[in-house]
Enzyme design. Structure first.
Site, PDB file in Angstrom:
ATOM      1  N   LYS A 158      22.889  54.131  44.847  1.00 23.75           N
ATOM      2  CA  LYS A 158      21.909  53.340  46.378  1.00 23.75           C
ATOM      3  C   LYS A 158      21.892  52.268  45.622  1.00 23.75           C
ATOM      4  CE  LYS A 158      22.010  56.916  48.962  1.00 23.75           C
ATOM      5  NZ  LYS A 158      22.882  56.580  50.801  1.00 23.75           N
ATOM      6  N   TYR A 214      23.765  58.225  41.135  1.00 18.55           N
ATOM      7  CA  TYR A 214      23.419  58.353  42.679  1.00 18.55           C
ATOM      8  C   TYR A 214      22.037  57.169  42.368  1.00 18.55           C
ATOM      9  CZ  TYR A 214      20.841  59.555  46.923  1.00 18.55           C
ATOM     10  OH  TYR A 214      20.196  59.894  47.913  1.00 18.55           O
ATOM     11  N   ALA A 215      21.326  57.324  41.745  1.00 19.50           N
ATOM     12  CA  ALA A 215      20.652  55.732  41.750  1.00 19.50           C
ATOM     13  C   ALA A 215      21.394  54.180  41.954  1.00 19.50           C
ATOM     14  CB  ALA A 215      19.459  56.468  40.692  1.00 19.50           C
ATOM     15  N   GLY A 228      28.698  60.513  58.098  1.00 19.77           N
ATOM     16  CA  GLY A 228      27.346  61.470  57.935  1.00 19.77           C
ATOM     17  C   GLY A 228      26.416  61.866  58.394  1.00 19.77           C
TER      18      GLY A 228
END
Length: 249
Positions: A154, A150-151, A9
């Site tokens: 992560k 996303y949480a 990325g």
């Protein structure tokens, strides 16, 4: 002998800043992104500064693509012993609006991508008896409205990191995670656009809630990655460093 690093990325934002910092630290850097052409700016800045870098296009969520990418890095730069798993996407929505595709896409890029890249690179690290893996987590791992996918990804990165540290430590390989807070990037800009808020206002408001009273920059994260990738950090492994301007999100 120059060591080789892969940063995923890395076409822009945190990944680009990290690639540039590692190049300045003396690493040859593979700038990896889904769109190889988009890596030209990062590679160019490294080369212009006297460093060595190549652009590599790869889908980190696809095993065959990852294997090809790592093989190319070995051929063109040398065996990679540093890996920064930064590639990520967001598909924010409240739970009742979140689609299965929203969930699967985010988990695939973040977690599956980090797994596939780490699995491919670890053989070179083990052979060298030295390696550094840095995984990008987030303060969102503590929970964030509209980011169930996303949480979860992560938070998963933190457990993944700690397990890598346990498994690979005997080979001289460390694994650590960085959990950024509010960082000014294209990703946060897109969040502001989705919310219909001018980006400058979005950043200014965020800064008022951060103890150091400013938003973070990609260079803040790159500096932490630089430490974790150094020889001096050889006794630091399995840690999660919140780079967020304060003690909590």
């Amino acid at each position: 002998m120059t060591r080789t690093a892969i940063v995923t990325g890395a076409a822009r934002g945190i990944g680009a800043a990290t690639a540039q910092r590692l190049a300045a630290d003396g690493f040859a850097v593979a700038v990896l992104d889904l769109d190889e052409a988009a890596c030209a700016g990062t590679v160019g800045s490294i080369v212009d500064a006297g460093g060595r870098a190549i652009a590599v296009g790869a889908n980190v969520a696809d095993a065959a693509s990852v294997e090809r990418a790592v093989a190319r890095v070995v051929d063109e730069l040398g065996a990679p012993t540093v890996l920064v798993n930064n590639a990520g996407i967001i598909r924010d929505n409240l739970l009742f609006k979140m689609t299965e595709d929203d969930w699967d896409a985010v988990l695939a890029v973040h977690l599956r991508g980090a797994f596939l890249m780490s699995r491919a690179v670890q053989e070179h690290q083990v052979a060298a008896r030295w390696g550094r893996i840095v995984n990008l987590s987030s303060t969102s791992a503590l929970g964030n409205r509209g980011q169930a996918n996303y949480a979860a990804a992560k938070a998963g990165m933190q457990g993944f990191t700690k397990t890598l540290a346990i498994e690979l430590g005997r080979y001289g390989v460390t694994a650590n995670a960085i959990a950024p807070g509010f960082i000014v990037t294209d990703m946060t800009r897109s969040t502001a656009e989705r919310m219909g808020v001018p980006f400058e206002d979005f950043v200014a408001h965020a800064a008022t809630e951060i103890p150091v009273q400013r938003a973070g920059t990609p260079d803040d994260i790159a500096a932490a990655a630089s430490f974790f990738c150094s020889d001096e950090a050889g006794f630091v492994s399995g840690q999660v460093l919140y780079v967020a301007g304060g003690p909590r999100a």
